[in-house]
Design a protein around this motif. Structure first.
Motif, PDB file in Angstrom:
ATOM      1  N   ILE A 102       0.865  -1.186   0.000  1.00 45.31           N
ATOM      2  CA  ILE A 102       0.000   0.000   0.000  1.00 45.31           C
ATOM      3  C   ILE A 102       0.894   1.225   0.000  1.00 45.31           C
ATOM      4  O   ILE A 102       1.790   1.345   0.843  1.00 45.31           O
ATOM      5  CB  ILE A 102      -0.939   0.012   1.221  1.00 45.31           C
ATOM      6  N   THR A 103       0.653   2.128  -0.940  1.00 49.55           N
ATOM      7  CA  THR A 103       1.463   3.334  -1.040  1.00 49.55           C
ATOM      8  C   THR A 103       0.606   4.558  -0.733  1.00 49.55           C
ATOM      9  O   THR A 103      -0.618   4.509  -0.762  1.00 49.55           O
ATOM     10  CB  THR A 103       2.059   3.488  -2.450  1.00 49.55           C
ATOM     11  N   GLY A 104       1.303   5.662  -0.490  1.00 54.28           N
ATOM     12  CA  GLY A 104       0.639   6.946  -0.323  1.00 54.28           C
ATOM     13  C   GLY A 104       0.617   7.696  -1.649  1.00 54.28           C
ATOM     14  O   GLY A 104       1.026   7.171  -2.686  1.00 54.28           O
ATOM     15  N   TYR A 105       0.149   8.926  -1.608  1.00 53.33           N
ATOM     16  CA  TYR A 105       0.079   9.729  -2.829  1.00 53.33           C
ATOM     17  C   TYR A 105       1.464  10.213  -3.232  1.00 53.33           C
ATOM     18  O   TYR A 105       2.274  10.599  -2.392  1.00 53.33           O
ATOM     19  CB  TYR A 105      -0.837  10.939  -2.620  1.00 53.33           C
ATOM     20  N   GLY A 106       1.703  10.189  -4.532  1.00 52.26           N
ATOM     21  CA  GLY A 106       2.947  10.675  -5.094  1.00 52.26           C
ATOM     22  C   GLY A 106       2.741  11.036  -6.551  1.00 52.26           C
ATOM     23  O   GLY A 106       1.826  10.529  -7.208  1.00 52.26           O
ATOM     24  N   THR A 107       3.587  11.901  -7.051  1.00 52.28           N
ATOM     25  CA  THR A 107       3.492  12.353  -8.444  1.00 52.28           C
ATOM     26  C   THR A 107       4.583  11.682  -9.259  1.00 52.28           C
ATOM     27  O   THR A 107       5.757  11.722  -8.875  1.00 52.28           O
ATOM     28  CB  THR A 107       3.647  13.884  -8.518  1.00 52.28           C
ATOM     29  N   PRO A 108       4.222  11.062 -10.394  1.00 54.07           N
ATOM     30  CA  PRO A 108       5.257  10.431 -11.218  1.00 54.07           C
ATOM     31  C   PRO A 108       6.161  11.473 -11.851  1.00 54.07           C
ATOM     32  O   PRO A 108       5.761  12.628 -12.042  1.00 54.07           O
ATOM     33  CB  PRO A 108       4.464   9.671 -12.282  1.00 54.07           C
ATOM     34  N   PRO A 109       7.401  11.102 -12.177  1.00 51.36           N
ATOM     35  CA  PRO A 109       8.306  12.057 -12.813  1.00 51.36           C
ATOM     36  C   PRO A 109       7.733  12.525 -14.150  1.00 51.36           C
ATOM     37  O   PRO A 109       7.323  11.725 -14.980  1.00 51.36           O
ATOM     38  CB  PRO A 109       9.592  11.274 -13.024  1.00 51.36           C
ATOM     39  N   GLY A 111       4.960  14.130 -14.518  1.00 51.33           N
ATOM     40  CA  GLY A 111       3.492  14.173 -14.465  1.00 51.33           C
ATOM     41  C   GLY A 111       3.017  15.228 -13.497  1.00 51.33           C
ATOM     42  O   GLY A 111       3.750  15.659 -12.611  1.00 51.33           O
ATOM     43  N   GLY A 112       1.781  15.635 -13.645  1.00 52.49           N
ATOM     44  CA  GLY A 112       1.240  16.648 -12.760  1.00 52.49           C
ATOM     45  C   GLY A 112       0.154  16.122 -11.842  1.00 52.49           C
ATOM     46  O   GLY A 112      -0.297  16.809 -10.945  1.00 52.49           O
ATOM     47  N   ARG A 113      -0.278  14.899 -12.036  1.00 51.34           N
ATOM     48  CA  ARG A 113      -1.353  14.312 -11.257  1.00 51.34           C
ATOM     49  C   ARG A 113      -0.760  13.343 -10.231  1.00 51.34           C
ATOM     50  O   ARG A 113       0.141  12.571 -10.537  1.00 51.34           O
ATOM     51  CB  ARG A 113      -2.270  13.563 -12.212  1.00 51.34           C
ATOM     52  N   SER A 114      -1.265  13.391  -9.006  1.00 52.99           N
ATOM     53  CA  SER A 114      -0.738  12.490  -7.977  1.00 52.99           C
ATOM     54  C   SER A 114      -1.614  11.239  -7.885  1.00 52.99           C
ATOM     55  O   SER A 114      -2.828  11.286  -8.058  1.00 52.99           O
ATOM     56  CB  SER A 114      -0.660  13.190  -6.623  1.00 52.99           C
ATOM     57  N   TYR A 115      -0.949  10.121  -7.613  1.00 56.35           N
ATOM     58  CA  TYR A 115      -1.606   8.822  -7.542  1.00 56.35           C
ATOM     59  C   TYR A 115      -1.217   8.125  -6.254  1.00 56.35           C
ATOM     60  O   TYR A 115      -0.215   8.443  -5.634  1.00 56.35           O
ATOM     61  CB  TYR A 115      -1.156   7.925  -8.707  1.00 56.35           C
ATOM     62  N   ARG A 116      -2.012   7.140  -5.901  1.00 57.10           N
ATOM     63  CA  ARG A 116      -1.633   6.180  -4.867  1.00 57.10           C
ATOM     64  C   ARG A 116      -2.043   4.805  -5.369  1.00 57.10           C
ATOM     65  O   ARG A 116      -2.958   4.670  -6.199  1.00 57.10           O
ATOM     66  CB  ARG A 116      -2.231   6.497  -3.517  1.00 57.10           C
ATOM     67  N   ALA A 117      -1.358   3.770  -4.899  1.00 56.77           N
ATOM     68  CA  ALA A 117      -1.573   2.431  -5.430  1.00 56.77           C
ATOM     69  C   ALA A 117      -1.682   1.409  -4.306  1.00 56.77           C
ATOM     70  O   ALA A 117      -1.100   1.572  -3.235  1.00 56.77           O
ATOM     71  CB  ALA A 117      -0.424   2.037  -6.357  1.00 56.77           C
ATOM     72  N   THR A 118      -2.444   0.374  -4.599  1.00 54.25           N
ATOM     73  CA  THR A 118      -2.495  -0.819  -3.769  1.00 54.25           C
ATOM     74  C   THR A 118      -2.203  -1.996  -4.677  1.00 54.25           C
ATOM     75  O   THR A 118      -2.894  -2.201  -5.669  1.00 54.25           O
ATOM     76  CB  THR A 118      -3.871  -0.988  -3.102  1.00 54.25           C
ATOM     77  N   LEU A 135      -5.251   1.625  -8.711  1.00 51.85           N
ATOM     78  CA  LEU A 135      -4.718   2.991  -8.710  1.00 51.85           C
ATOM     79  C   LEU A 135      -5.820   3.959  -8.355  1.00 51.85           C
ATOM     80  O   LEU A 135      -6.975   3.775  -8.738  1.00 51.85           O
ATOM     81  CB  LEU A 135      -4.162   3.364 -10.081  1.00 51.85           C
ATOM     82  N   GLN A 136      -5.443   5.019  -7.674  1.00 52.88           N
ATOM     83  CA  GLN A 136      -6.392   6.036  -7.272  1.00 52.88           C
ATOM     84  C   GLN A 136      -5.711   7.387  -7.363  1.00 52.88           C
ATOM     85  O   GLN A 136      -4.528   7.524  -7.044  1.00 52.88           O
ATOM     86  CB  GLN A 136      -6.811   5.765  -5.819  1.00 52.88           C
ATOM     87  N   VAL A 142      -8.946   5.963 -11.349  1.00 49.95           N
ATOM     88  CA  VAL A 142      -8.104   6.222 -12.515  1.00 49.95           C
ATOM     89  C   VAL A 142      -8.664   5.399 -13.674  1.00 49.95           C
ATOM     90  O   VAL A 142      -9.267   4.342 -13.471  1.00 49.95           O
ATOM     91  CB  VAL A 142      -6.650   5.824 -12.194  1.00 49.95           C
ATOM     92  N   SER A 143      -8.436   5.847 -14.875  1.00 54.28           N
ATOM     93  CA  SER A 143      -8.957   5.137 -16.047  1.00 54.28           C
ATOM     94  C   SER A 143      -8.354   3.731 -16.129  1.00 54.28           C
ATOM     95  O   SER A 143      -7.203   3.520 -15.737  1.00 54.28           O
ATOM     96  CB  SER A 143      -8.646   5.915 -17.318  1.00 54.28           C
ATOM     97  N   PRO A 144      -9.126   2.787 -16.655  1.00 55.46           N
ATOM     98  CA  PRO A 144      -8.598   1.422 -16.790  1.00 55.46           C
ATOM     99  C   PRO A 144      -7.373   1.348 -17.696  1.00 55.46           C
ATOM    100  O   PRO A 144      -6.513   0.481 -17.506  1.00 55.46           O
ATOM    101  CB  PRO A 144      -9.764   0.647 -17.400  1.00 55.46           C
ATOM    102  N   ALA A 145      -7.260   2.246 -18.656  1.00 59.82           N
ATOM    103  CA  ALA A 145      -6.084   2.244 -19.545  1.00 59.82           C
ATOM    104  C   ALA A 145      -4.816   2.587 -18.772  1.00 59.82           C
ATOM    105  O   ALA A 145      -3.751   1.993 -19.008  1.00 59.82           O
ATOM    106  CB  ALA A 145      -6.291   3.225 -20.690  1.00 59.82           C
TER     107      ALA A 145
END
Length: 168
Positions: A102-109, A111-118, A135-136, A142-145
């Protein structure tokens, strides 16, 4: 009611022996400090990852599930690839025995949108069915794609790790 002296001494000794038997001896084969720090399940992971077994704490633990025969049913390549691909996210919780990250929110390099993942790795096979990713974003799902693209990146990295280990 009066008791004679030998009967009174026998009764007191029997009560003391009964109370002593109820206490149990948890430190059998283990140092006293380690026995006192043992969890109720009976198994504790040491600092180096080795498993130290402790005596059960009560008679009712005999009827419960035995935690001494646990096996890890997680594919190590998918596990390492998940941590590698999602390294931009802060890890909040990791459980290698159930295969959950389980991760917290972070922004990919870049990218401008932050995500968190399980991430849930369910099977020891290196297979797409072994990986379950959720993903959230801060705005919701988040979109299935996008989820599929991250899953593909994790599986591709897992295959690379496996090929690298085979060459050794």
């Amino acid at each position: 009611m009066t008791f004679n002296r030998p009967l009174k001494a026998t009764l007191i000794l029997a009560l003391c022996a009964g109370l002593a038997a109820c206490g149990g001896n948890r430190s059998r084969g283990v140092s006293a400090t380690a026995a006192n720090s043992a969890p109720p399940g009976g198994v504790e992971l040491g600092r180096e990852g080795n498993v130290e077994t402790y005596a059960k704490s009560s008679i009712w633990d005999v009827f419960g599930p035995d935690s001494g025969d646990q096996t890890v049913n997680v594919n190590r390549y998918i596990w390492a690839a998940s941590l590698d691909v999602l390294n931009f996210l802060p890890v909040q919780s990791v459980d290698p025995f159930t295969g959950v990250i389980i991760t917290g929110y972070g922004t990919p390099p870049g990218g401008g949108r932050s995500y968190r993942a399980t991430v849930h790795v369910r099977d020891p096979a290196l297979d797409a069915r072994s990986l379950n990713l959720s993903l959230q974003s801060r705005n919701g799902a988040v979109s299935p794609a996008t989820t599929r693209a991250v899953e593909d990146a994790i599986l591709a990295r897992a295959r690379q790790l496996r090929i690298r280990d085979r060459k050794l």
